[in-house]
Design an enzyme around this catalytic site. Structure first.
Site: not given
Ligand SMILES: *[C@@H]1O[C@H](CO)[C@@H](O)[C@H](O)[C@H]1NC(C)=O
Length: 148
Positions: A54, A65, A67, A69, A71, A78
């Site tokens: 990760e 991201n 969209d 959002s 991380d 998220n």
């Protein structure tokens, strides 16, 4: 003079980078102290593989991201579901500020990761886990690590 400045600059850059990274065995120790060894059936090696795929053990990693959002941190937690970064709608299931996922003491991030892993999907909640860790032999992640 120039040499001194250059040296100061280089060591500054180096220490800055290193400060973001936690060593594999240091992380294993923290995971052990936080009782994550065997939590929901996952071993320390499982957690290490997850953190590596990760974030490459980068405590301060943030990834945006498509969209909208983001991380956050070692486990790339998220902001649509688990934490609040005040930038978009969130379920904020861990009831925590996303910036806390970047705290070098790791505690909020580990506690939120525990919550995620407790869900029906376990570590399969993380796409990178499915792709790179799941079903593979992972015990080598603990090679040379001493917990005591
Ligand atoms: C860790 O992540 C931060 C934020 O994404 C980035 O600025 C930094 O360069 C990364 N550190 C390393 C060593 O890759």
């Amino acid at each position: 003079m120039t040499k001194v400045l250059l040296f100061a600059l280089v060591s500054c850059i180096l220490t800055q980078n290193q400060a973001n990274l936690i060593g594999r065995c240091d992380l294993a120790k923290v995971l052990h102290e936080e009782d994550m060894d065997g939590f929901e059936g996952y071993s320390l090696s499982d957690w290490l593989c997850l953190a590596f795929v990760e974030s490459s053990f980068n405590i301060s990693k943030v990834n945006e991201n498509v969209d909208g959002s983001s991380d956050y941190g070692l486990f790339q937690i998220n902001s649509h579901y688990w934490c609040n970064d005040y930038r978009s709608h969130t379920k904020n299931l861990c009831q925590v500020d996303c910036q806390e996922m970047l705290n070098p003491n790791l505690l909020s991030g580990l506690s939120c990761a525990k919550k995620i892993v407790s869900g029906a999907e376990g570590m399969n909640s993380w796409m990178a886990w499915k792709l790179h860790c799941s079903g593979r032999p992972l015990s080598y992640w603990m090679t040379g690590c001493r917990l005591g």
